[in-house]
Design a protein around this motif. Structure first.
Motif: not given
Length: 362
Positions: A280-281, A331-333, A338-340
């Protein structure tokens, strides 16, 4: 040894314990001038988030601050050191201060003197400007700078201004007496292992703190135990912390992430959750650093996240050509949605007003 200054003992102790060290961005106004209020706000945010160190004047701060038309290296270094000192006094903490150093030998020596006089403990030395220099010339350069300030070695990836450095270079570099730490950031597994093996074979595994700068492999680097067979026996090493542009945003979450990785070190077991977090990171980093476009938008990508949080006013760089790449905003959006659990928006929202008004750490 007398020719090589050493930092205070607590600096090495803290570095070996493992720290989150954000690479400090540059806050600009709409006219692309230094926004001192927002620059201090960023520094206060990192301190309050739990960062144990701060790196100023590095790639994330923009190498262009050294150009004569901007003349921002010394003012930005002083601003960072002053703000961290204020936060430390208010919280009774001690933060490791690291200044980026680059350029020709004379330029690097001058920058080391500026950093030392501003109160920095270590110089993060980039040798990327010496593209064609051989190992002997590079080592002469490094030793000259080391006589002015203790060194934090730096393996910077070629895509953002670094160069490939041989195992033989690193093996001799880590023999410089006041090399205290090394940031490993080639974004390459083979080259990462070159540095680790060099430290192991030097016999200084217990003296030099290893830090990841591999923003594409942060969690994996922090979870891996290295066992290197040398002529003197088996050396055990770990990458204990990170000095990262990626950790210039969502820093509170990064502090929690490092603590989670450190908690596994004595258990011998890596939870599957942390391996999932590693992917995820890295996915977030691909968006922030603009991996799809050869990292062209890495600085404005970090700025955009900080702008959304209200920490800076604009996602601008000194060089107008450095801007978000086509598709990078989307992509930033995507990764934001995806990873709040990886952001620290609530923490920033609760404290931003105080940081803007001059308040320090919690």
């Amino acid at each position: 040894m007398s020719n090589y200054p050493l930092p205070p003992a607590w600096v090495a102790e803290r570095l070996h314990a493992g720290l989150v060290i954000p690479a400090h961005p540059l806050a600009l106004t709409a006219q692309r001038r230094l926004d001192e209020r927002r620059q201090r706000t960023l520094t206060r945010y990192y301190h309050a988030a739990g960062a144990g160190g701060i790196a100023v004047g590095v790639h994330t701060t923009q190498f262009a601050i050294r150009e004569p038309q901007f003349g921002l290296l010394e003012p930005v270094l002083k601003l960072g050191a002053e703000t961290i000192a204020e936060c430390d006094r208010a919280s009774e903490r001690s933060t490791v201060r690291i200044a980026g150093i680059c350029g020709s030998t004379q330029q690097a020596i001058n920058e080391a003197l500026i950093a030392r006089n501003a109160g920095y403990h270590l110089g993060l030395l980039s040798v990327g400007a010496s593209k064609q220099a051989d190992d002997e010339s590079l080592l002469h350069h490094c030793r000259a700078v080391a006589r002015e300030i203790p060194l934090f070695g730096f393996y910077l990836q070629p895509a953002v201004g670094g160069r490939v450095l041989s195992f033989q270079f690193w093996r001799r570099f880590v023999e410089i007496p006041n090399v205290i730490a090394v940031k490993i950031a080639p974004f390459n597994r083979y080259q990462t292992l070159d540095v680790i093996r060099a430290v192991a074979e030097s016999g200084r595994a217990g003296e030099i703190a290893l830090y990841t700068g591999n923003d594409d492999s942060i969690v994996t680097d922090l979870l891996t135990a290295y066992s290197v067979r040398t002529a003197s026996g088996v050396a055990k090493l770990r990458i204990v912390g990170g000095l990262l542009g990626h950790w210039a945003c969502w820093t509170r979450a990064a502090v929690k992430l490092l603590a989670g990785c450190q908690a596994t070190w004595n258990s011998g077991t890596v939870p599957a959750e942390l391996l999932t977090r590693a992917a995820e990171v890295t996915d977030c980093n691909a968006a922030f650093f603009d991996a799809a476009n050869g990292f062209a938008g890495c600085l404005p990508g970090i700025h955009e996240v900080l702008r959304r949080q209200g920490l800076i006013s604009h996602a601008l760089c000194l060089n107008p050509s450095e801007q978000l790449s086509p598709g990078q905003l989307e992509e930033i959006d995507r990764v934001y949605g995806a990873y709040p659990h990886l952001n620290d928006d609530a923490f920033v929202e609760a404290n931003l007003g105080r940081w803007l008004d001059g308040g320090g750490s919690l």
